[in-house]
Scaffold this active site. Structure first.
Site, PDB file in Angstrom:
ATOM      1  N   LYS A 103      -4.903 -13.900  -1.139  1.00 31.75           N
ATOM      2  CA  LYS A 103      -4.132 -12.679  -1.534  1.00 31.75           C
ATOM      3  C   LYS A 103      -2.484 -13.168  -1.815  1.00 31.75           C
ATOM      4  O   LYS A 103      -2.091 -13.635  -0.788  1.00 31.75           O
ATOM      5  CB  LYS A 103      -4.133 -11.654  -0.497  1.00 31.75           C
ATOM      6  CG  LYS A 103      -3.435 -10.280  -0.637  1.00 31.75           C
ATOM      7  CD  LYS A 103      -3.645  -9.241   0.368  1.00 31.75           C
ATOM      8  CE  LYS A 103      -2.839  -8.095   0.407  1.00 31.75           C
ATOM      9  NZ  LYS A 103      -3.348  -7.024   1.161  1.00 31.75           N
ATOM     10  N   LYS A 137      -7.036 -12.161  -5.342  1.00 33.57           N
ATOM     11  CA  LYS A 137      -6.105 -10.795  -5.486  1.00 33.57           C
ATOM     12  C   LYS A 137      -4.663 -11.154  -5.835  1.00 33.57           C
ATOM     13  O   LYS A 137      -4.226 -11.854  -5.102  1.00 33.57           O
ATOM     14  CB  LYS A 137      -6.258 -10.142  -4.294  1.00 33.57           C
ATOM     15  CG  LYS A 137      -5.741  -8.702  -4.319  1.00 33.57           C
ATOM     16  CD  LYS A 137      -5.584  -7.911  -3.112  1.00 33.57           C
ATOM     17  CE  LYS A 137      -5.044  -6.987  -3.108  1.00 33.57           C
ATOM     18  NZ  LYS A 137      -4.448  -6.102  -1.973  1.00 33.57           N
TER      19      LYS A 137
HETATM   20  C1  PBG Z   1      -3.263  -3.670   2.193  1.00 32.08           C
HETATM   21  C2  PBG Z   1      -3.703  -3.750   1.181  1.00 32.08           C
HETATM   22  C3  PBG Z   1      -2.937  -3.891  -0.132  1.00 32.08           C
HETATM   23  C4  PBG Z   1      -3.753  -3.823  -1.227  1.00 32.08           C
HETATM   24  C5  PBG Z   1      -5.128  -3.963  -0.632  1.00 32.08           C
HETATM   25  N1  PBG Z   1      -4.933  -3.819   0.747  1.00 32.08           N
HETATM   26  C6  PBG Z   1      -1.586  -3.671  -0.203  1.00 32.08           C
HETATM   27  C7  PBG Z   1      -0.356  -4.900   0.253  1.00 32.08           C
HETATM   28  O1  PBG Z   1      -0.765  -5.792   0.537  1.00 32.08           O
HETATM   29  O2  PBG Z   1       0.734  -4.564   0.014  1.00 32.08           O
HETATM   30  C8  PBG Z   1      -3.324  -3.825  -2.761  1.00 32.08           C
HETATM   31  C9  PBG Z   1      -4.410  -3.306  -3.709  1.00 32.08           C
HETATM   32  C10 PBG Z   1      -3.877  -2.661  -4.912  1.00 32.08           C
HETATM   33  O3  PBG Z   1      -2.518  -3.062  -5.195  1.00 32.08           O
HETATM   34  O4  PBG Z   1      -4.494  -2.449  -5.632  1.00 32.08           O
HETATM   35  N2  PBG Z   1      -2.669  -5.025   2.863  1.00 32.08           N
END
Ligand code: PBG
Length: 321
Positions: free
Chosen positions: A191, A244
């Site tokens: 991520k 992601k």
């Molecule tokens: C929570 C989370 C996030 C997303 C999914 N779970 C946001 C972040 O890390 O700030 C992002 C999903 C998206 O942008 O569609 N940590």
């Protein structure tokens, strides 16, 4: 002579030699749950996506199942936030209530839950704060508790998105200790600290109150670290690993596909969705063609599954064809 156009002459020939396919089994739709009754709140930066109270969410999921939806990724947005994210692991927390209602109405539908603290903490970070820093090891037990509470409510798969080290191990152990050995872990292993999450943070009220997430999410410039993170999560017990965002990171998806033997999940995130929507609303692009081309590109790169805010639309378009 070699002539590539021979195999492009007609639609049927093109279909016969097509290398990658997008099917109904590949898509996961995210859903946002809020407290209240009969509520459907628009999210201004994500046209077409809503926050639903549990009763309305059941209807929304029903609509998704009707077009062929098999699985959803669920997020909760609590009324109450505090320093230890109490609602993230409360038996009657918003996400836990949503999971119960969905599984009661649609026992076969696969419920995947986001395991994170950022929507539940008053500071908006994904972990507990100690001396202005996100404390990894103090956060772990809370993530384990959240995952177990989702499993108790009926979740099929838990998806930790916090990016704390060793959280998959913690969650796997806690699930097993509580006899949830059949609940799978889909780890947000790779991520990146990405600006493409902007609209999501409006949707989930999870913008950090100070600083950013760069001390726990990955540097967009790194490739080898992605493999390291994903390998580590598989060793800790992850059943699937996620990359992601998706579109700006297709090379990472391809890399993991070659090196790992678990399903690879791509998350086509909020900012990717919003950019396509905005351009489509201005009639600058054809939304259907751009979305389907983007989704197939994630599959082509190596994703086995794609989480996308466009899943429901894509299923509808696939039904029309
Ligand atoms: C929570 C989370 C996030 C997303 C999914 N779970 C946001 C972040 O890390 O700030 C992002 C999903 C998206 O942008 O569609 N940590």
């Amino acid at each position: 002579m070699n002539r590539s156009r021979r195999l492009r002459r007609t639609q049927i020939i093109r279909d016969l030699v097509r290398e990658t396919t997008l099917t109904k089994n590949d898509l996961i739709q995210p859903f946002f749950a809020i407290e209240g009754k009969n509520k459907k709140e628009a999210i201004s930066s994500m046209p077409g996506i809503y926050r639903y109270s549990v009763d309305a969410l059941v209807k929304a999921v029903e609509g998704y199942i009707k077009v062929g939806g098999k699985a959803g990724l669920f997020f909760g947005i609590p009324l109450h936030k505090d320093g230890v994210a109490s609602e993230a692991y409360a038996t009657d927390g918003i996400l836990q209530k949503a999971i119960k209602a969905i599984k009661k109405n649609f026992p076969e539908f696969i419920v995947i839950t986001d395991v994170c603290l950022c929507s539940y903490t008053d500071h908006g970070h994904c972990g507990v704060i100690v001396k202005k820093e996100v404390d990894n090891d103090k956060t772990l037990p809370l993530l384990g508790k959240a995952a177990v509470s989702h499993a108790q409510a009926g979740a099929d798969i838990v998806a930790p998105s916090d990016m704390m080290d060793l959280r998959v191990r913690q969650i796997r152990n806690d699930l097993d200790k509580n006899n949830f050995e059949n609940v799978a872990v889909m780890a947000y292993s790779v991520k990146y600290a990405s600006a493409f999450y902007g609209p999501f943070r409006e949707a989930a009220h999870s913008k950090p109150g100070f600083g950013d997430r760069k001390s726990y999410q990955m540097d967009p410039a790194n490739t080898r670290e992605a493999l390291k993170e994903a390998r580590q999560d598989v060793l800790e017990g992850a059943d699937m690993v996620m990359v992601k965002p998706a579109l700006a990171y297709l090379d990472i998806i391809a890399n993991l596909k070659w090196h790992l033997d678990v399903p690879i999940v791509a998350y086509n995130v909020s900012g990717e969705y919003s950019m396509v929507k905005a351009a489509a609303l201005k009639d600058w692009i054809d939304e259907k063609d751009v979305v389907l081309e983007s989704l197939i590109s994630m599959k082509r790169a190596g994703a086995d599954l794609v989480i996308s805010y466009s899943s429901q639309d894509a299923l509808r378009w696939m039904n029309d064809e």
